[in-house]
Design a protein around this motif. Structure first.
Motif: not given
Length: 494
Positions: A161-168, A185-196, A403-405
């Protein structure tokens, strides 16, 4: 074959000489030179932006497929590039963009440097002063190698794989300002939006992510520090799969072992996680070490958390100055979040922006520790009530930071400063109880921007300050004020 070339040269005179020679190469398409390591990595990341996003895989599966064909075949790195040293930059490019052939331009073309450059991932060395024949030979050899690798990478589902993830990264101005709660909470919000999502505890000596999420663990960041080939299986062995769907990479229980994770290991680990998760949130704690400093340098969003008091804001100011002196990050590229804010607080976000010179998050977190205390005491931050104003504000912050767009909303847009909007999936999660939306009985948190589309950042340096009643530290936010952060003032840090 057309050879796309991206030079990375900090010296304008050297850049002109190199561009002149590259223009003479047959079938070459040289791009304008980039001036520093950050610009090079940003340009490559933009070229490798994923064209499609597969279903989320929180267990460490592949992230979005990189657009390998859009990457240049050859990158030329001048030895005096900065702020990242040339060999470290080559290693970073080789890890994150394995289909790009990197050539080092250096005054010292001896066997020792040649060996070090090959170990870092370079495909060749060109000596200074530059000569046409040598440059042409090295560029063509690197381009041929790149073409072969691209055939391999495009050959099947197991391609790297190549680079893809957003780093915060989330860093505290000092201890106790709410850094870990914010990161979780930022991680939980992004996960609730369906993102790994991967949540990394890089507060290596005193990390508390495991305590906040009720986790018993055996493996940690230290177990990955000495491994060169961080394959999917190796990551799966070290990453804890949390019931919330987060992938947790935790700090060691023995704080003294944190010294085993240096900046090189941190870059390697972060690059591997970004290639396999859509969002990587790193809790950097409040103490700067080489590992979390490397993470802050690489971050798409560097969040600095402070509370609205003199001691914390002074600490935030010191942190920003430290990052600038060490060329880790500029103040203009740092976002400050004010936690535990109330309307009666003397220090308001505009004054914090003026003191630190950073961007300000439009969302501020209200002072409501009683809402958090039961979850903190139980070690189950994931159970924070959806009616909590703190949770509402932090999840709104996740929307503000992008993180959730939706993936479609990100395509073709310019980097981490772009305006963001919540996905439909996120809105469903909120209305289902993950967090209440606007118009509910609870309403948006005080100082929060709500859950609708909003600009990513608010007040900037030099923005008009809020007026307020005079207090013991001077009139809040007034122009030319005397006080703890302005100049001159009796509390000013000397």
């Amino acid at each position: 074959m057309t050879i796309r070339i991206l030079p990375a040269v900090g010296d304008p005179d050297a850049a002109r000489v190199l561009s002149s020679l590259l223009s003479q190469l047959p079938d070459a398409e040289p791009a304008p030179a980039v001036a520093d390591s950050g610009a090079l990595l940003a340009a490559l990341a933009q070229a490798a932006a994923p064209s499609a996003r597969p279903p989320a895989d929180p267990t460490g599966g592949r992230g979005p497929a990189p657009a390998v064909d859009a990457l240049p075949e050859v990158v030329l790195v001048h030895e005096r590039i900065g702020p990242l040293p040339a060999l470290e930059l080559i290693r970073e490019v080789a890890l994150r963009f394995p289909a790009v052939g990197v050539v080092l331009i250096t005054q010292d073309a001896g066997p020792a440097l040649f060996s070090a450059a090959m170990d870092a991932g370079a495909r060749g060395i060109v000596g200074l002063p530059l000569g046409y024949e040598e440059l042409a030979a090295r560029v063509q050899a690197a381009a041929q190698w790149s073409a072969g690798v691209r055939v391999h990478l495009g050959g099947g589902p197991d391609a790297a794989p190549g680079p893809a993830g957003t780093l915060v990264t989330v860093t505290g101005a000092k201890g106790g300002v709410g850094t870990t709660v914010t990161a979780v909470q930022l991680a939980l919000a992004a996960r609730a939006a369906g993102r790994s999502v991967a949540l990394v505890d890089m507060d290596l000596q005193s990390g508390d992510v495991a305590s906040y999420l009720d986790v018993q663990f055996r493996r940690s960041l230290v177990d990955l520090a000495g491994i060169e080939d961080l394959s999917v299986r190796v990551l799966q062995d070290a990453v804890h799969d949390h019931p919330t769907g987060l992938g947790l990479l935790l700090a060691p229980e023995e704080g003294e072992r944190g010294e085993e994770v240096d900046d090189r290991a941190a870059r390697h680990i972060v690059a591997a996680l970004r290639s396999r998760y859509e969002v990587v949130v790193v809790d950097c704690g409040a103490q700067m070490q080489s590992a979390n400093a490397a993470a802050v340098e690489l971050a798409d969003v560097a969040l600095l958390v402070t509370t609205p008091d003199v001691v914390a804001v002074r600490a935030a100011k010191r942190q920003v100055r430290l990052w600038d002196r060490l060329q880790i990050r500029k103040a203009a590229d740092t976002t400050t979040l004010v936690n535990r804010l109330s309307r009666s607080t003397e220090i308001q976000p505009p004054l914090v922006a003026k003191a630190t010179g950073t961007l300000m998050a439009r969302t501020s977190i209200p002072a409501a520790f009683k809402e958090l205390q039961p979850c903190v005491d139980a070690g189950r931050m994931q159970d924070l009530d959806a009616r909590s104003t703190v949770k509402q504000a932090l999840w709104a912050l996740a929307g503000e930071l992008g993180l959730v767009e939706a993936p479609a909303a990100r395509q073709g847009r310019g980097g981490p400063r772009a305006r963001t909007a919540l996905t439909v999936r996120m809105r469903k999660a909120i209305t289902a109880g993950a967090a209440p939306g606007p118009g509910t009985a609870q309403g948006p948190a005080p100082g929060a921007s709500g859950f609708g589309p909003a600009p990513r950042f608010g007040a900037r340096r030099g923005a008009p300050a809020a007026t307020g009643p005079a207090g013991p530290m001077g009139p809040t936010g007034s122009t030319g004020t005397t006080g703890p952060f302005g100049a001159p003032g009796p509390y000013e840090e000397r």
